[in-house]
Write an enzyme that holds these catalytic residues in place. Structure first.
Site, mmCIF file in Angstrom:
data_model
loop_
_atom_site.group_PDB
_atom_site.id
_atom_site.type_symbol
_atom_site.label_atom_id
_atom_site.label_comp_id
_atom_site.label_asym_id
_atom_site.label_seq_id
_atom_site.Cartn_x
_atom_site.Cartn_y
_atom_site.Cartn_z
ATOM 1 C CG PHE A 149 -0.238 0.471 2.496
ATOM 2 C CD1 PHE A 149 -0.120 1.822 2.790
ATOM 3 C CD2 PHE A 149 0.328 -0.445 3.379
ATOM 4 C CE1 PHE A 149 0.549 2.256 3.936
ATOM 5 C CE2 PHE A 149 0.998 -0.022 4.523
ATOM 6 C CZ PHE A 149 1.108 1.333 4.791
ATOM 7 C CE LYS A 173 -3.043 -8.576 -4.232
ATOM 8 N NZ LYS A 173 -3.418 -7.532 -3.220
ATOM 9 C CD GLU A 176 -5.539 -6.116 0.348
ATOM 10 O OE1 GLU A 176 -4.537 -5.860 -0.348
ATOM 11 O OE2 GLU A 176 -5.594 -7.095 1.125
ATOM 12 C CB SER A 226 4.934 -7.291 5.722
ATOM 13 O OG SER A 226 4.007 -8.282 5.336
ATOM 14 C CB CYS A 281 10.524 -0.272 2.653
ATOM 15 S SG CYS A 281 11.171 0.341 1.103
HETATM 16 P P1 NAD Z 1 1.651 -6.569 3.120
HETATM 17 O O1 NAD Z 1 2.666 -7.632 3.205
HETATM 18 O O2 NAD Z 1 0.536 -6.578 4.132
HETATM 19 O O3 NAD Z 1 0.911 -6.600 1.696
HETATM 20 C C1 NAD Z 1 1.638 -6.618 0.489
HETATM 21 C C2 NAD Z 1 0.835 -7.351 -0.572
HETATM 22 O O4 NAD Z 1 0.631 -8.714 -0.149
HETATM 23 C C3 NAD Z 1 -0.542 -6.758 -0.812
HETATM 24 O O5 NAD Z 1 -0.811 -6.763 -2.192
HETATM 25 C C4 NAD Z 1 -1.472 -7.687 -0.040
HETATM 26 O O6 NAD Z 1 -2.757 -7.782 -0.624
HETATM 27 C C5 NAD Z 1 -0.761 -9.022 -0.110
HETATM 28 N N1 NAD Z 1 -1.018 -9.855 1.079
HETATM 29 C C6 NAD Z 1 -1.249 -9.418 2.347
HETATM 30 N N2 NAD Z 1 -1.447 -10.466 3.166
HETATM 31 C C7 NAD Z 1 -1.327 -11.583 2.419
HETATM 32 C C8 NAD Z 1 -1.417 -12.982 2.710
HETATM 33 N N3 NAD Z 1 -1.673 -13.420 3.948
HETATM 34 N N4 NAD Z 1 -1.240 -13.847 1.705
HETATM 35 C C9 NAD Z 1 -0.982 -13.407 0.457
HETATM 36 N N5 NAD Z 1 -0.884 -12.099 0.120
HETATM 37 C C10 NAD Z 1 -1.056 -11.194 1.092
HETATM 38 O O7 NAD Z 1 2.427 -5.169 3.135
HETATM 39 P P2 NAD Z 1 1.817 -3.701 3.197
HETATM 40 O O8 NAD Z 1 1.307 -3.463 4.580
HETATM 41 O O9 NAD Z 1 0.919 -3.457 2.052
HETATM 42 O O10 NAD Z 1 3.145 -2.840 2.940
HETATM 43 C C11 NAD Z 1 4.026 -2.468 3.965
HETATM 44 C C12 NAD Z 1 5.231 -3.401 4.027
HETATM 45 O O11 NAD Z 1 5.906 -3.391 2.773
HETATM 46 C C13 NAD Z 1 6.260 -2.949 5.044
HETATM 47 O O12 NAD Z 1 6.745 -4.080 5.722
HETATM 48 C C14 NAD Z 1 7.348 -2.314 4.188
HETATM 49 O O13 NAD Z 1 8.632 -2.302 4.770
HETATM 50 C C15 NAD Z 1 7.298 -3.180 2.985
HETATM 51 N N6 NAD Z 1 7.897 -2.541 1.824
HETATM 52 C C16 NAD Z 1 9.097 -2.999 1.384
HETATM 53 C C17 NAD Z 1 9.727 -2.403 0.302
HETATM 54 C C18 NAD Z 1 11.045 -2.915 -0.200
HETATM 55 O O14 NAD Z 1 11.419 -2.595 -1.331
HETATM 56 N N7 NAD Z 1 11.768 -3.712 0.570
HETATM 57 C C19 NAD Z 1 9.107 -1.317 -0.344
HETATM 58 C C20 NAD Z 1 7.875 -0.876 0.132
HETATM 59 C C21 NAD Z 1 7.277 -1.507 1.208
#
Ligand code: NAD
Length: 499
Positions: A149, A173, A176, A226, A281
């Site tokens: 997000f 994808k 959401e 994450s 991040c």
């Molecule tokens: P998230 O892991 O909750 O969600 C990321 C994606 O995974 C979304 O599209 C979500 O729909 C999907 N997802 C969520 N739960 C899932 C599950 N149980 N099974 C399958 N898919 C699932 O992350 P977020 O809260 O949207 O973003 C924040 C995180 O992203 C932070 O940890 C941040 O550090 C990280 N991030 C990392 C980078 C990088 O380049 N390393 C860049 C930006 C953000």
């Protein structure tokens, strides 16, 4: 209520699964839209159509594909304000920061205009008698991106640009939580000349992610989010024989040496710690001053700066420093972590838990929070907070300070503030982290370099954007060719060195 669907075969379509998620206005706490959550059947059907569309797109010459990227650049610039407004409205970040989100994605599309050069293969003339050898970079077919997000324009653009420029079809994808900007980008790509079906934007949650992971047509997956989800996707995607790169969470340390310019270091920490409400991040979440005198001087400089920060909705103007968190759940989690820091004995210097803004009482705001005397066994140190919370971890020596960053399980970014070249050089050489800043607090590499963390911040072999992205989204095929004039003998039964 606004209903947000999917972008399939060049059209906005409504969801068919009957499931949806709330999209909030983070500044007010109101639900402003529902986004459809795709079923496995919807995802599989989008992939099947993309596979058909990819055949022609993959056979289109790279220069023509690059021209689509060139026009896409023009259209993103044309619609920059519109994109940034939609982004702020769902994510909550300030308007200038939302423009930065679009801009950092746009720069990767600019890089992708160089696809014809980047896709050139290798050729060896006369590798043996009458024998030439050449390698080609070919698209993988249908590939997918699953994005977080916190950068709803930048990260989808980092994924779709290289994937499409290489000749793949791409299934996006998005998160959401803020699904509108990815759909707007898909419309712009169509206007830029991308054939229908080559880019499908499928909104969804775990069900559609699992469908991507198990779909046999999907050849590669790029994920950002994450760490627990990154590990899950990496494991299941690889087990299913796909090429997978997953970028995860972070805990970025900034070391402040006694010889650093303390005003510069404090300014840097304020922007890197509290910008975008800490939902980056590459945010700095741990300040590591070396020596008590450095720590005391730093805290003294940070407090008045923190007191001046302006927190508010993006609509309040460009002098707002940062906005709300993305959801009420994120707000409760961050407040709970601050309380745990107090309970575990950290010194709470600035407390943002009770922050309230008139007219926005139900918004997801947290005021800027500063801890001193944090130790490595505390939850506020162990967890990625992803909020406007800066922890100070005091170190007695440089060795102790670098040790904290080396021992931390995450390895996305880090920085050192010093005037000493030897220390900076030693730091860059020894640290086990992917992106390093020397007197630069958020060292995000530009589009023509690559972006990626180490340890639990990155899983897979190649980084995002830059030349690595063209390697990730293509596969190499090597041809050895000999023509009759070079054939001098009959059958050969053993491997031979080239004459
Ligand atoms: P998230 O892991 O909750 O969600 C990321 C994606 O995974 C979304 O599209 C979500 O729909 C999907 N997802 C969520 N739960 C899932 C599950 N149980 N099974 C399958 N898919 C699932 O992350 P977020 O809260 O949207 O973003 C924040 C995180 O992203 C932070 O940890 C941040 O550090 C990280 N991030 C990392 C980078 C990088 O380049 N390393 C860049 C930006 C953000």
């Amino acid at each position: 209520m606004k209903e947000i669907g999917h972008w399939i075969n060049g059209k906005m379509v409504a969801g068919k699964s009957g499931r949806s998620a709330d999209v909030f206005n983070p500044a007010t706490g109101d639900v402003q839209a529902h986004v459809a959550l795709a079923s496995k059947a919807e995802l599989d059907s989008a992939v099947a159509d993309a596979a058909v569309a990819q055949v022609k797109w993959g056979a289109t010459n790279p220069q023509k594909r690059a021209r689509v990227m060139m026009e896409f650049v023009r259209l993103i610039n044309r619609d920059m304000d519109k994109l940034a407004e939609a982004l702020s409205a769902e994510h909550g970040k300030t308007f200038p920061d939302a423009k930065g989100d679009v801009q950092r994605g746009l720069e990767v599309i600019e890089f992708c205009v160089g696809a014809p050069h980047l896709l050139k293969g290798e050729f060896t003339d006369a590798a043996g008698p009458g024998i030439d050898m050449y390698s080609m970079r070919q698209p993988l077919g249908v590939v997918a991106g699953i994005t977080p997000f916190n950068f709803p324009a930048m990260i989808p653009l980092w994924k779709m640009g290289p994937a499409l420029a290489c000749g793949n079809a791409f299934i996006l994808k998005p998160s959401e939580r803020d699904p509108s900007v990815p759909l707007m980008l898909a419309q712009l790509l169509q206007e830029a000349g991308l054939p229908d079906g080559v880019l499908q934007v499928v909104n969804g949650d775990k069900e559609s992610v699992d469908a991507i992971l198990d779909n046999e047509t999907v050849q590669a997956i790029g994920f950002v989010g994450s760490t627990p989800i990154a590990q899950y996707i990496y494991g299941r995607g690889c087990a299913n024989g796909k090429r997978v790169q997953c970028f995860g969470g972070a805990k970025n340390h900034m070391i402040i040496m006694p010889d650093a310019d303390m005003d510069q270091a404090a300014d840097a920490l304020i922007g890197a710690g509290f910008g975008a409400a800490g939902e980056r991040c590459m945010a700095i979440s741990v300040a590591v001053p070396v020596g008590d005198a450095t720590a005391d001087a730093l805290i003294e400089k940070l407090v008045p700066r923190i007191e001046k920060l302006k927190v508010g909705p993006w609509t309040a103007g460009n002098d707002v420093d940062y906005g709300p968190l993305v959801t009420g759940a994120a707000l409760e989690r961050v407040k709970g972590l601050i309380t745990s820091g107090v309970d575990q004995g950290a010194k709470l210097v600035c407390d943002g838990r009770d922050f309230k803004l008139q007219g926005y009482e139900n918004g997801f705001f947290v005021g800027p929070t500063l801890f001193d005397n944090v130790t490595t066994d505390m939850e506020i140190y162990k967890q990625e907070i992803f909020g406007p919370v800066l922890s100070t971890l005091r170190a007695k020596t440089y060795e102790e300070a670098i040790g904290y960053a080396i021992d931390n399980e995450y390895g996305n970014g880090t920085a050192i503030f010093t005037r000493d070249g030897d220390t900076a050089r030693d730091f860059a050489a020894r640290i086990n982290i992917g992106m390093i800043g020397i007197n630069v607090p958020i060292p995000v590499p530009l589009a023509y370099h690559t972006f990626g963390g180490w340890k639990k911040s990155g899983f897979g072999d190649l980084n995002q954007h830059g030349p690595d992205s063209f390697r990730f989204y293509t596969r190499t095929k090597t041809v050895t060719a000999r023509w009759p004039s070079g054939i001098k003998e009959g059958s050969a039964f053993n491997f031979k060195a080239m004459d």
